[in-house]
Design a protein around this motif. Structure first.
Motif, PDB file in Angstrom:
ATOM      1  N   ILE A 259      33.439  26.079  36.440  1.00  0.00           N
ATOM      2  CA  ILE A 259      32.448  25.431  37.306  1.00  0.00           C
ATOM      3  C   ILE A 259      32.453  23.970  36.889  1.00  0.00           C
TER       4      ILE A 259
ATOM      5  N   CYS B 277      37.802  30.651  40.466  1.00  0.00           N
ATOM      6  CA  CYS B 277      36.712  31.154  39.616  1.00  0.00           C
ATOM      7  C   CYS B 277      36.887  30.754  38.158  1.00  0.00           C
TER       8      CYS B 277
ATOM      9  N   ARG C 204      32.966  24.496  42.072  1.00  0.00           N
ATOM     10  CA  ARG C 204      34.252  25.167  41.914  1.00  0.00           C
ATOM     11  C   ARG C 204      35.345  24.486  42.733  1.00  0.00           C
TER      12      ARG C 204
END
Lengths: 332, 332
Positions: free
Chosen positions: A136, A133, A144
């Motif tokens: 991006i 996480c 990801r």
């Protein structure tokens, strides 16, 4: 650079030969093209195959064995394997029920596994992992990155496949786990790719890289080194935020994986685990399963990642089921 | 120094709390005095207790569990535990058949375990491990150092104790294994003790320390860094020489343990294993059992040790028997 190696060209072959010899009761390795299979090939089930660049050991070859992968295709260090490896591995382990590829989301891996899939003469499907996480899009990634959560996907999908579940069910479970899993890593030092011979990035004694990738890709930002609790608090906050962004329940049982990136002592990993578990409990999550150690590494990087997977009965059952591989091994 | 820690004073407590939480199905930790026991205490068997300074994780607490240790007493980093720890641990796990201490041969550990033994209200005995063939006498040692071979002693003596064998038999097996086991380590970097905050020794990018101890003690000599095969050849030669000096048979089945000292990638450990196994076979030994990974570490040292244990039916059976601990886990 000081490493235990002879010729960089032969490092992977020598290491895999050692791996296969040390675990000759469990696995076999083939070269040209290179892949690792179980010694006792499974019958009448979906064949689960993963792979990717080397340097992340024990991922993936360490997870070949009963209850997990049927085969793994290791590329050179931080380099995707080529489609001929996946095709040869699939040919070797296909057992009449199709092939599921589990692929970490990196451009090279995605492209090569896609090419292999197109040529595959068997029914097939692919699960892409993208649990990181931190960012991006990244150096080698559109979307990801797939990181330590991949181990959870491989373990649980491997377990489901052993029950005789079909290809669609295996893919569905893998995608569900990926959706319910978030990870974030932090680096205190760079890794050094043997063929490059120098650190991938520069970092001073007073800095850390928050959100680092498992190839030393940049994370969210360069930060000032500080006490472990403050670092872990930021990592846990990122995971909880990601759970929210994914519209996952704000409480429930989790599997907590604290993963060393290669050069971090176990004593420090347990200290990280201690804080992460406490903070996650405070936020409403109950840590029901735990894994602490070096499971998805970045060669010799000092650093760690935290992964949380929101369990359900299904995932918990498949996590708990027996597994018998070089790097993960337990009975019920 | 960059480490994941808060306050050096609390590092051991925080790490052990994390360890006990992550493995709450297997172990429990007590503080003041500090010791780790199995969650399910064993009945009617010799209690096997080990301990020593922290910084060598997973040794010893990681080996507490069915088939191995009953308790472990961790000291501060590279510091012996104190007799009150051993006494409290013995009180907690004594099961009517006496207590066996397994102690690595370092002056502080020997003194503190001896003091505990003198005060112990139970029948007791001690096995000292001294498998390191690098040097005789060292910074913290009169006589040879106990290093990674300690894991083999703990595993096999733990197995024997589970069968209901008496204290004398457990001590005899432990001493036999120690006699049949030789180790040697090599460092590419120093370790850094958290409380010191700086590397224990200086070493350049073109050097290695042959025969290093697991606290960063000097080895045989400072050498020029070279290819892995040449390093491993010298290590294997030292072990074979030591077998000869101990008047052990010049051939037979061995257990080969390639142990990472903390910061060495698994890929390199398998490469070392590959060469060590080949050379030992060439010298007449058959590698019948293998273990590769971080089992007895020196905090964050880049380096590795090689351990060979000359098996017999007895040792092989006890090595193969089921073990269920945080760091070693297998069934028959």
């Amino acid at each position: 650079m000081k490493k235990f190696l002879n010729d960089v060209e032969h490092m992977l072959t020598e290491s895999l030969t050692g791996f296969a010899t040390a675990h000759s009761d469990l696995v076999e390795v083939q070269f040209d093209p290179t892949f690792v299979t179980r010694k006792q090939k499974a019958q009448n089930k979906v064949a689960i195959i993963s792979g990717g660049g080397s340097g992340h050991e024990p991922l993936h070859a360490g997870y070949v064995g009963a209850g997990m992968l049927d085969a793994a295709c290791p590329g050179q260090v931080f380099t995707s394997p080529t489609p001929d490896q996946m095709l040869a591995a699939a040919e070797a382990v296909h057992a009449g029920q199709g092939v599921l590829f589990i692929v970490k989301n990196y451009a090279g891996d995605v492209m090569n596994f896609e090419m292999a899939a197109e040529m595959l003469p068997f029914e097939h499907a692919t699960v892409y992992t993208s649990d990181d996480c931190a960012v991006i899009n990244s150096t080698y990634t559109t979307g990801r990155r797939g990181v330590a959560g991949t181990v959870i996907v491989e373990k649980c999908v491997g377990s489901l496949a052993e029950t005789g579940a079909d290809l669609a069910a295996c893919k569905t479970l893998g995608e569900k786990i990926n959706q319910r899993t978030s990870s974030i890593g932090v680096a205190l030092t760079s890794c050094t790719v043997p063929a490059a011979g120098r650190p991938t990035f520069e970092i001073t004694d007073t800095e850390l890289e928050m959100g680092v990738g498992i190839h030393g890709e940049p994370g969210r930002r360069r930060e000032t080194m500080r006490e472990a609790d403050a670092i872990v608090a930021d990592m846990v906050a990122a995971i909880v935020h990601d759970f929210k962004a994914k519209q996952l329940p704000a409480q429930g049982e989790i599997l907590l994986l604290v993963n060393g990136l290669g050069a971090t002592p176990l004593m420090e990993l347990y200290l990280i685990y201690n804080t992460a578990a406490r903070l996650l409990q405070e936020k409403g999550f109950s840590v029901a399963r735990s894994l602490v150690g070096n499971y998805v590494t970045a060669i010799d990087m000092a650093g760690a990642s935290i992964t949380a997977c929101l369990l359900d009965n299904d995932i918990r059952r498949h996590w708990d089921s027996p597994v018998h591989t070089p790097a993960l091994r337990w009975d019920m």
